[in-house]
Design a protein around this motif. Structure first.
Motif, PDB file in Angstrom:
ATOM      1  N   ASP A 102       0.821  -1.213   0.000  1.00 25.13           N
ATOM      2  CA  ASP A 102       0.000   0.000   0.000  1.00 25.13           C
ATOM      3  C   ASP A 102       0.859   1.269   0.000  1.00 25.13           C
ATOM      4  N   LEU A 103       1.985   1.241  -0.677  1.00 22.14           N
ATOM      5  CA  LEU A 103       2.851   2.418  -0.714  1.00 22.14           C
ATOM      6  C   LEU A 103       2.152   3.606  -1.354  1.00 22.14           C
ATOM      7  N   ASN A 104       1.314   3.336  -2.350  1.00 19.85           N
ATOM      8  CA  ASN A 104       0.534   4.393  -3.003  1.00 19.85           C
ATOM      9  C   ASN A 104       1.435   5.508  -3.527  1.00 19.85           C
ATOM     10  N   LEU A 105       2.479   5.120  -4.249  1.00 19.09           N
ATOM     11  CA  LEU A 105       3.418   6.072  -4.826  1.00 19.09           C
ATOM     12  C   LEU A 105       3.304   6.061  -6.346  1.00 19.09           C
ATOM     13  N   SER A 106       3.315   7.252  -6.921  1.00 19.07           N
ATOM     14  CA  SER A 106       3.282   7.360  -8.376  1.00 19.07           C
ATOM     15  C   SER A 106       4.707   7.359  -8.911  1.00 19.07           C
ATOM     16  N   VAL A 107       4.961   6.531  -9.890  1.00 24.20           N
ATOM     17  CA  VAL A 107       6.271   6.507 -10.528  1.00 24.20           C
ATOM     18  C   VAL A 107       6.254   7.467 -11.710  1.00 24.20           C
ATOM     19  N   PRO A 108       7.439   7.967 -12.108  1.00 22.37           N
ATOM     20  CA  PRO A 108       8.767   7.606 -11.599  1.00 22.37           C
ATOM     21  C   PRO A 108       9.088   8.291 -10.275  1.00 22.37           C
ATOM     22  N   VAL A 109       9.962   7.630  -9.510  1.00 26.57           N
ATOM     23  CA  VAL A 109      10.463   8.184  -8.262  1.00 26.57           C
ATOM     24  C   VAL A 109      11.971   7.958  -8.208  1.00 26.57           C
ATOM     25  N   MET A 110      12.656   8.777  -7.413  1.00 32.63           N
ATOM     26  CA  MET A 110      14.073   8.534  -7.164  1.00 32.63           C
ATOM     27  C   MET A 110      14.246   8.123  -5.709  1.00 32.63           C
ATOM     28  N   LEU A 111      15.156   7.178  -5.494  1.00 35.34           N
ATOM     29  CA  LEU A 111      15.388   6.616  -4.178  1.00 35.34           C
ATOM     30  C   LEU A 111      16.811   6.915  -3.732  1.00 35.34           C
ATOM     31  N   PHE A 112      16.957   7.220  -2.421  1.00 31.76           N
ATOM     32  CA  PHE A 112      18.273   7.452  -1.835  1.00 31.76           C
ATOM     33  C   PHE A 112      18.395   6.634  -0.559  1.00 31.76           C
ATOM     34  N   ALA A 113      19.486   5.906  -0.420  1.00 35.95           N
ATOM     35  CA  ALA A 113      19.729   5.137   0.794  1.00 35.95           C
ATOM     36  C   ALA A 113      20.128   6.091   1.925  1.00 35.95           C
ATOM     37  N   VAL A 114      19.546   5.899   3.100  1.00 38.06           N
ATOM     38  CA  VAL A 114      19.869   6.725   4.263  1.00 38.06           C
ATOM     39  C   VAL A 114      20.623   5.844   5.254  1.00 38.06           C
TER      40      VAL A 114
END
Length: 224
Positions: A102-114
């Protein structure tokens, strides 16, 4: 913004700068009495650039950049929150540790490791079906959060050097970034959207990406 006081001396610590007063390894073996300008392309936690600033702070002297400034810039959520506080345009973001249906995120997205271990971690995901697997990988099996940003414009990777930029379109933005964060050299991930420069991330620059002639010029002006 870096300001040199005229009543004290400044030690320049660098492996790459022609006008350096000390290499990092030599500096770490010495007591420090003067302010320090720490020039490095990688200030991440527990890397040489960080150790130099930490060593200077141990002796109670002024150092650019300070350890708090480093942590503010190199931890994605801290970067975004501080930038917003000082009026820089930033992306929205969401911290996720475990992939969920259920993330409910629209792509495209950018991801960064924390996390303190991953360098240059940006990944752009354009398919929703790939998102859970990428979150699992970048979170190291849910051990660390992943910062997720929407992609709305043209994504650029630029190098900031004392407020100067490797990209003319972002030159005003990098001046403001340096004024706020006081990081001499870094790579910035930004987007250009509706004529605005939007900040997404800060990370180490590769030495080959840095325009060292700009750095040399800035350091020479500081010394003289």
């Amino acid at each position: 913004m870096l300001k040199q006081r005229t009543d004290i001396l400044m030690i320049i610590v660098s492996e790459n700068e022609d006008e350096t007063d000390s290499s990092p390894l030599f500096f770490l073996r010495q007591p420090v009495d003067d302010s320090v300008l720490n020039i490095n392309s990688d200030y991440r936690y527990l890397r040489m650039g960080y150790y130099v600033s930490a060593h200077a702070e141990t002796f109670g002297v002024d150092v650019t950049p300070g350890c708090t400034e480093i942590m503010d810039a190199y931890r994605n959520p801290l970067l975004i929150e501080k930038a917003r506080r000082y009026g820089l345009i930033t992306s929205s973001y969401r911290l996720v540790t475990k992939p969920k249906d259920d993330l409910n995120l629209s792509v495209p997205v950018m991801l960064f490791a924390v996390n303190p271990f991953t360098n240059n971690s940006m990944r752009i995901v354009r398919s929703g079906s790939r998102l859970p697997g990428m979150i699992k990988k970048m979170s190291m099996d849910a051990r660390f959060p992943v910062s997720i940003h929407p992609v709305k414009g043209k994504v650029l990777e630029i190098v900031q050097m004392f407020g100067e930029s490797t990209n003319d379109e972002t030159s005003e933005f990098t001046k403001r970034f340096f004024d706020v964060f006081n990081i001499p050299i870094c790579k910035l991930i930004v987007q250009i959207h509706d004529g605005n420069v939007i900040l997404n991330h800060c990370e180490p620059a590769l030495e080959k990406e840095v325009k060292w002639d700009i750095v040399h010029d800035k350091v020479h002006k500081i010394k003289t």
